[in-house]
Design a protein around this motif. Sequence first.
Motif, PDB file in Angstrom:
ATOM      1  N   LEU A  28       0.816  -1.221   0.000  1.00 34.03           N
ATOM      2  CA  LEU A  28       0.000   0.000   0.000  1.00 34.03           C
ATOM      3  C   LEU A  28       0.849   1.270   0.000  1.00 34.03           C
ATOM      4  CD1 LEU A  28      -2.809   1.173  -0.077  1.00 34.03           C
ATOM      5  CD2 LEU A  28      -2.873   1.074   2.427  1.00 34.03           C
ATOM      6  N   PRO A  29       1.900   1.383   0.834  1.00 32.63           N
ATOM      7  CA  PRO A  29       2.750   2.577   0.742  1.00 32.63           C
ATOM      8  C   PRO A  29       3.362   2.762  -0.641  1.00 32.63           C
ATOM      9  CG  PRO A  29       3.165   1.450   2.813  1.00 32.63           C
ATOM     10  CD  PRO A  29       2.277   0.543   1.998  1.00 32.63           C
ATOM     11  N   LEU A  30       3.750   1.662  -1.296  1.00 33.58           N
ATOM     12  CA  LEU A  30       4.295   1.776  -2.649  1.00 33.58           C
ATOM     13  C   LEU A  30       3.230   2.287  -3.605  1.00 33.58           C
ATOM     14  CD1 LEU A  30       6.493   1.306  -4.772  1.00 33.58           C
ATOM     15  CD2 LEU A  30       5.703  -1.072  -4.951  1.00 33.58           C
ATOM     16  N   ALA A  31       2.021   1.756  -3.491  1.00 39.53           N
ATOM     17  CA  ALA A  31       0.935   2.201  -4.368  1.00 39.53           C
ATOM     18  C   ALA A  31       0.633   3.679  -4.158  1.00 39.53           C
ATOM     19  CB  ALA A  31      -0.313   1.355  -4.110  1.00 39.53           C
ATOM     20  N   MET A  32       0.629   4.104  -2.895  1.00 40.37           N
ATOM     21  CA  MET A  32       0.336   5.507  -2.597  1.00 40.37           C
ATOM     22  C   MET A  32       1.429   6.432  -3.135  1.00 40.37           C
ATOM     23  SD  MET A  32      -2.630   5.508  -1.054  1.00 40.37           S
ATOM     24  CE  MET A  32      -2.962   4.225  -2.284  1.00 40.37           C
ATOM     25  N   ARG A  33       2.672   6.035  -2.944  1.00 41.11           N
ATOM     26  CA  ARG A  33       3.790   6.860  -3.414  1.00 41.11           C
ATOM     27  C   ARG A  33       3.813   6.943  -4.939  1.00 41.11           C
ATOM     28  NH1 ARG A  33       6.792  11.174  -3.560  1.00 41.11           N
ATOM     29  NH2 ARG A  33       8.853  10.795  -4.444  1.00 41.11           N
ATOM     30  N   ALA A  34       3.601   5.823  -5.600  1.00 40.64           N
ATOM     31  CA  ALA A  34       3.594   5.820  -7.064  1.00 40.64           C
ATOM     32  C   ALA A  34       2.456   6.673  -7.610  1.00 40.64           C
ATOM     33  CB  ALA A  34       3.478   4.386  -7.579  1.00 40.64           C
ATOM     34  N   SER A  35       1.309   6.610  -6.962  1.00 34.17           N
ATOM     35  CA  SER A  35       0.184   7.440  -7.368  1.00 34.17           C
ATOM     36  C   SER A  35       0.507   8.914  -7.182  1.00 34.17           C
ATOM     37  CB  SER A  35      -1.058   7.057  -6.554  1.00 34.17           C
ATOM     38  OG  SER A  35      -2.169   7.848  -6.918  1.00 34.17           O
ATOM     39  N   GLU A  36       1.212   9.204  -6.099  1.00 38.11           N
ATOM     40  CA  GLU A  36       1.581  10.594  -5.791  1.00 38.11           C
ATOM     41  C   GLU A  36       2.465  11.206  -6.871  1.00 38.11           C
ATOM     42  OE1 GLU A  36       4.428  12.795  -2.478  1.00 38.11           O
ATOM     43  OE2 GLU A  36       3.289  11.016  -1.877  1.00 38.11           O
ATOM     44  N   VAL A  37       3.382  10.387  -7.448  1.00 35.04           N
ATOM     45  CA  VAL A  37       4.294  10.937  -8.456  1.00 35.04           C
ATOM     46  C   VAL A  37       3.731  10.819  -9.868  1.00 35.04           C
ATOM     47  CG1 VAL A  37       6.314  10.470  -7.033  1.00 35.04           C
ATOM     48  CG2 VAL A  37       5.599   8.768  -8.732  1.00 35.04           C
ATOM     49  N   GLY A  38       2.511  10.272 -10.015  1.00 36.16           N
ATOM     50  CA  GLY A  38       1.849  10.339 -11.307  1.00 36.16           C
ATOM     51  C   GLY A  38       1.599   9.038 -12.032  1.00 36.16           C
ATOM     52  N   PHE A  39       1.982   7.898 -11.470  1.00 36.70           N
ATOM     53  CA  PHE A  39       1.665   6.628 -12.110  1.00 36.70           C
ATOM     54  C   PHE A  39       0.170   6.330 -12.009  1.00 36.70           C
ATOM     55  CE2 PHE A  39       6.190   6.025 -11.447  1.00 36.70           C
ATOM     56  CZ  PHE A  39       6.593   5.269 -12.539  1.00 36.70           C
ATOM     57  N   ASP A  63       0.751   3.377   8.698  1.00 40.41           N
ATOM     58  CA  ASP A  63       1.522   4.486   8.131  1.00 40.41           C
ATOM     59  C   ASP A  63       0.810   5.235   7.003  1.00 40.41           C
ATOM     60  OD1 ASP A  63       3.555   3.959   9.878  1.00 40.41           O
ATOM     61  OD2 ASP A  63       4.750   2.794   8.474  1.00 40.41           O
ATOM     62  N   ILE A  64      -0.342   4.747   6.591  1.00 39.81           N
ATOM     63  CA  ILE A  64      -1.099   5.388   5.516  1.00 39.81           C
ATOM     64  C   ILE A  64      -2.420   5.904   6.068  1.00 39.81           C
ATOM     65  CG2 ILE A  64      -2.212   5.057   3.282  1.00 39.81           C
ATOM     66  CD1 ILE A  64       0.824   4.961   3.165  1.00 39.81           C
ATOM     67  N   THR A  65      -2.702   7.188   5.854  1.00 41.27           N
ATOM     68  CA  THR A  65      -3.927   7.786   6.365  1.00 41.27           C
ATOM     69  C   THR A  65      -5.069   7.640   5.366  1.00 41.27           C
ATOM     70  OG1 THR A  65      -3.463   9.965   5.405  1.00 41.27           O
ATOM     71  CG2 THR A  65      -2.544   9.498   7.601  1.00 41.27           C
ATOM     72  N   ASP A  66      -6.281   7.806   5.870  1.00 41.01           N
ATOM     73  CA  ASP A  66      -7.447   7.806   4.981  1.00 41.01           C
ATOM     74  C   ASP A  66      -7.335   8.912   3.938  1.00 41.01           C
ATOM     75  OD1 ASP A  66      -8.387   5.734   6.522  1.00 41.01           O
ATOM     76  OD2 ASP A  66      -9.952   6.905   7.528  1.00 41.01           O
ATOM     77  N   GLN A  67      -6.786  10.042   4.352  1.00 37.59           N
ATOM     78  CA  GLN A  67      -6.638  11.165   3.431  1.00 37.59           C
ATOM     79  C   GLN A  67      -5.713  10.806   2.260  1.00 37.59           C
ATOM     80  OE1 GLN A  67      -5.016  14.735   5.173  1.00 37.59           O
ATOM     81  NE2 GLN A  67      -5.367  15.955   3.342  1.00 37.59           N
ATOM     82  N   GLN A  68      -4.633  10.085   2.547  1.00 36.64           N
ATOM     83  CA  GLN A  68      -3.730   9.670   1.477  1.00 36.64           C
ATOM     84  C   GLN A  68      -4.426   8.744   0.492  1.00 36.64           C
ATOM     85  OE1 GLN A  68      -0.565   8.506   4.466  1.00 36.64           O
ATOM     86  NE2 GLN A  68       0.785   9.165   2.815  1.00 36.64           N
ATOM     87  N   VAL A  69      -5.234   7.837   1.008  1.00 38.39           N
ATOM     88  CA  VAL A  69      -5.961   6.930   0.122  1.00 38.39           C
ATOM     89  C   VAL A  69      -6.955   7.713  -0.724  1.00 38.39           C
ATOM     90  CG1 VAL A  69      -7.491   4.925  -0.011  1.00 38.39           C
ATOM     91  CG2 VAL A  69      -5.688   4.992   1.720  1.00 38.39           C
ATOM     92  N   SER A  70      -7.649   8.658  -0.108  1.00 38.27           N
ATOM     93  CA  SER A  70      -8.625   9.470  -0.846  1.00 38.27           C
ATOM     94  C   SER A  70      -7.948  10.285  -1.937  1.00 38.27           C
ATOM     95  CB  SER A  70      -9.376  10.391   0.121  1.00 38.27           C
ATOM     96  OG  SER A  70     -10.155   9.645   1.025  1.00 38.27           O
ATOM     97  N   GLN A  71      -6.779  10.826  -1.624  1.00 37.66           N
ATOM     98  CA  GLN A  71      -6.033  11.602  -2.622  1.00 37.66           C
ATOM     99  C   GLN A  71      -5.586  10.711  -3.776  1.00 37.66           C
ATOM    100  OE1 GLN A  71      -2.954  13.316  -0.173  1.00 37.66           O
ATOM    101  NE2 GLN A  71      -4.152  15.137   0.312  1.00 37.66           N
ATOM    102  N   ALA A  74      -8.498  10.000  -6.030  1.00 36.98           N
ATOM    103  CA  ALA A  74      -8.769  11.164  -6.885  1.00 36.98           C
ATOM    104  C   ALA A  74      -7.778  11.236  -8.045  1.00 36.98           C
ATOM    105  CB  ALA A  74      -8.713  12.447  -6.051  1.00 36.98           C
ATOM    106  N   ALA A  75      -6.567  10.688  -7.813  1.00 39.35           N
ATOM    107  CA  ALA A  75      -5.542  10.716  -8.858  1.00 39.35           C
ATOM    108  C   ALA A  75      -5.633   9.523  -9.798  1.00 39.35           C
ATOM    109  CB  ALA A  75      -4.157  10.758  -8.216  1.00 39.35           C
ATOM    110  N   GLY A  76      -6.594   8.622  -9.542  1.00 39.83           N
ATOM    111  CA  GLY A  76      -6.791   7.493 -10.437  1.00 39.83           C
ATOM    112  C   GLY A  76      -6.507   6.122  -9.850  1.00 39.83           C
ATOM    113  N   PHE A  77      -6.062   6.079  -8.602  1.00 42.86           N
ATOM    114  CA  PHE A  77      -5.816   4.789  -7.962  1.00 42.86           C
ATOM    115  C   PHE A  77      -7.123   4.018  -7.780  1.00 42.86           C
ATOM    116  CE2 PHE A  77      -5.986   2.466  -3.875  1.00 42.86           C
ATOM    117  CZ  PHE A  77      -5.056   1.466  -4.133  1.00 42.86           C
TER     118      PHE A  77
END
Length: 440
Positions: A28-39, A63-71, A74-77
């Motif tokens: 999940l942290p990898l998925a969140m980080r990759a989504s953050e940088v545009g994948f 280590d992952i918040t609900d807000q991070q998942v929601s963001q 919104a970015a396509g995850f």
Amino acid sequence: MNLSGHKPEQSVPGERHLVVIGQGYVGLPLAMRASEVGFRVTGLDRSGPVVDRLNEGRSHVDDITDQQVSQALAAGFSATTDSEVISRADIVVICVPTPLDPRGGPDLRAVRSAVKDIATYVRSGTLIVLESTVYPGTTEDILVPAIQDLGFNIGTDIFIAFSPERIDPGNPKYGLKNTPKVVGAVTPTCQSHAVEFYSQIVDTVVQARGTKEAELAKLLENTFRHVNIALVNEMVRICHELDIDLWDSIDCAESKPFGFMAFRPGPGVGGHCIPVDPKYLSHRVKSELGYPFRLLEMAEVINDAAPSYVAERVWSLLNEQRIPVNGAKVLLLGVTYKPDVSDCRESPADPLYFKLSSWGANISYHDPFVDSWQPESHGLLTKEPLARVEDLSSAVESADIVVFLQAHKEYDLEQLSAQSTVILDTRGKLNVNSKAVQRL
């Protein structure tokens, strides 16, 4: 070994689809980080409830918040249980659990299952990376043949690499982005593709000579810790007999600015890494070379016995009060495997619970991060989960002995020392000058 902190020529992340298999504390942290940088990221997991929670914007990882998942949503995850999504992936990263089997050997069923799914749907041009902790040779023995059997050429059609996860749950300083990422691949072209991918995710990429070297690096990191923890867990017994404060000696030794790294004793090792990873290495040595990794196996014996030593100290301290352990009120404080997280995997509190229970102790527990606790150890499992005591002060005052297992920041150490009749400090955190405090 190459250490690169620069960014090579890269494609635009948003043009590429990443599938992360396994949406736990690594995936999940990898998925969140990759989504953050545009994948464009899809999280693939076998658990329907986990997938539903993620698609609703709710995290199940500390280590992952609900807000991070929601963001990320919104970015396509998105998350799914459908392996067919692999057919549309440019990059697939395997982040599935690798526990021990009932005999104490490597359990690679989740890895094999992920590889089977990949082999069913993978398309030419895909980068496949294994991040799950495995023994050296796993990438070449399991992943590579499965892809070659499809007729693909590794390094031309499909690119394969291994990059060990280095997630440290609850670490406020080092996360996925700023922890150097080790990458080892099957061919130089595979290496180039893997380094290019991870360079967009993390600050620093460390290039290993190959997949075996990268696989061993993870096991070496945790074996180093395992052996040194065993050293101090053995010394704490000796120092108790010799009436020496080992924690004070460690503090003194730590003042040396070179040649020493401090490890401190405790009730045992916990989490997925230290109790499990070294066993992957010792199993590989014995199965491939035919002889034991003696130092490592001795460390396993010492650390596995640590909870029993805590139980023996509880028995001894109760005996000094003329209280039989059978029927004694024992309060365990902190049942997670490390401070300030809710993760109870392989926690030493579990075997300690069963040892004290076998002697007839009346056990209760408190942990600010665990509402309900169901101890499990070596095939033993309580019939029903235990409910946390809610009135901590009252529970401390009424206990015949308190066992301080985990130093959560929420605990008021002075108050615990003042309210306890006897408190066994397994972490060396309480004031040793208090009459109630007994160090391990």
